[in-house]
Scaffold this active site. Structure first.
Site, PDB file in Angstrom:
ATOM      1  N   SER A  69       0.812  -1.217   0.000  1.00 45.76           N
ATOM      2  CA  SER A  69       0.000   0.000   0.000  1.00 45.76           C
ATOM      3  C   SER A  69       0.845   1.267   0.000  1.00 45.76           C
ATOM      4  CB  SER A  69      -0.945   0.015   1.211  1.00 45.76           C
ATOM      5  OG  SER A  69      -0.204  -0.178   2.410  1.00 45.76           O
ATOM      6  N   ASP A  81      -5.111   7.036   9.636  1.00 56.84           N
ATOM      7  CA  ASP A  81      -4.934   5.648  10.082  1.00 56.84           C
ATOM      8  C   ASP A  81      -3.633   5.461  10.874  1.00 56.84           C
ATOM      9  OD1 ASP A  81      -2.896   5.573   8.165  1.00 56.84           O
ATOM     10  OD2 ASP A  81      -3.902   4.132   6.865  1.00 56.84           O
ATOM     11  N   HIS A  90      -0.153   5.195   6.939  1.00 59.46           N
ATOM     12  CA  HIS A  90       0.207   5.552   5.559  1.00 59.46           C
ATOM     13  C   HIS A  90       0.514   7.039   5.397  1.00 59.46           C
ATOM     14  CE1 HIS A  90      -2.135   1.793   5.144  1.00 59.46           C
ATOM     15  NE2 HIS A  90      -1.239   1.535   4.208  1.00 59.46           N
TER      16      HIS A  90
END
Length: 197
Positions: A22, A171, A174
Site C-alpha cells: 500500500s 490511520d 500511511h
C-alpha cells in the site's frame, strides 16, 4: 474514440517497476498523488525519460508479493531497467517471523537477479513495540540482501515521515500526499544513482 479513452502507455526510455504494498500503491490518495506517479514526475522533471509502472498492492505481504512477481514481470511490455522492491510492512503489522520475511524477500531478489534485472530495496524498520530480538532479526534483512546480491538499498522507505502526524493519514500508518512528496524528494537521488548502475 472519445477523449476520455485511456491512452496506451507511452514507451519511455527507462522503465522502472515499483513493486510493493500500500505504501507504493498510493493508499488513501488521489491517483496522481501516490509514490509511483510522484516519483515518475520527479525523475521527468530532472530530465529523465522514465515511466514508473505501479505494481503496488495494498495488503500484500512478502509471501503475496513473491506469488505474483513472475506474473507482473511477464505482463510488462519489456524488461524493466530497475525494480524498486518495497515489501515487509504488512509482515510487520501481522507479526510474521522475520525468518519468513527474509526468505520471501530473498526469493524475490533472486528471481530478479536470475532475470538480470537490477533491484533497489526500499527497506522497512520494525517498530520498537515488537521487542529488541524481533527488531534485531528484522532490521538486518534489507542491508544483508543488498550486500549479498549487490543490490541498491534505500534503508528506510518512511524516512523523514514516520512519527510526523502532519505527514500521515488518520490511520496512523500511511503517508498523506505531503508525506509522499518528502519520501520522493529523499529517495529520488538514490533511484537516479541505481539507474546509472
Amino acid at each position: 474514440m472519445s477523449e476520455s479513452s485511456e491512452q496506451p502507455d507511452v514507451e519511455a526510455e527507462t522503465l522502472i517497476l515499483a513493486f510493493g504494498d500500500s505504501l507504493y500503491a498510493g493508499y488513501g490518495l488521489a491517483p496522481d498523488e501516490g509514490f509511483a506517479p510522484e516519483l515518475q514526475k520527479a525523475l521527468n522533471e530532472a530530465g529523465q525519460d522514465v515511466k514508473v509502472h505501479n505494481a503496488g498492492v495494498s495488503g500484500d505481504t512478502t509471501a503475496a508479493g513473491l506469488r505474483r512477481m513472475d506474473f507482473v514481470l511477464d505482463s510488462l511490455s519489456r524488461k524493466p531497467d530497475l525494480v524498486l522492491l518495497g515489501l515487509g510492512g504488512n509482515d510487520l503489522l501481522r507479526g510474521l517471523k522475520p525468518s519468513e520475511t527474509r526468505a520471501n524477500m530473498e526469493a524475490m531478489v533472486k528471481k530478479l537477479s536470475d532475470r538480470d534485472i537490477p533491484v533497489m530495496l526500499t527497506g522497512m524498520l520494525a517498530p520498537p513495540n515488537l521487542g529488541k530480538e524481533f527488531s534485531d532479526q528484522f532490521n538486518v534483512i534489507y542491508p544483508a540482501l543488498a550486500k549479498k546480491y549487490e543490490a541498491s538499498l534505500y534503508p528506510f522507505f518512511m524516512d523523514g515521515v514516520v512519527g510526523r502526524t502532519d505527514l500521515i493519514l488518520p490511520d496512523g500508518i500511511h503517508p498523506n500526499a505531503e508525506g509522499i512528496d518528502i519520501i520522493v524528494e529523499r529517495i529520488t537521488p538514490s533511484v537516479e544513482s541505481a539507474l546509472q548502475g
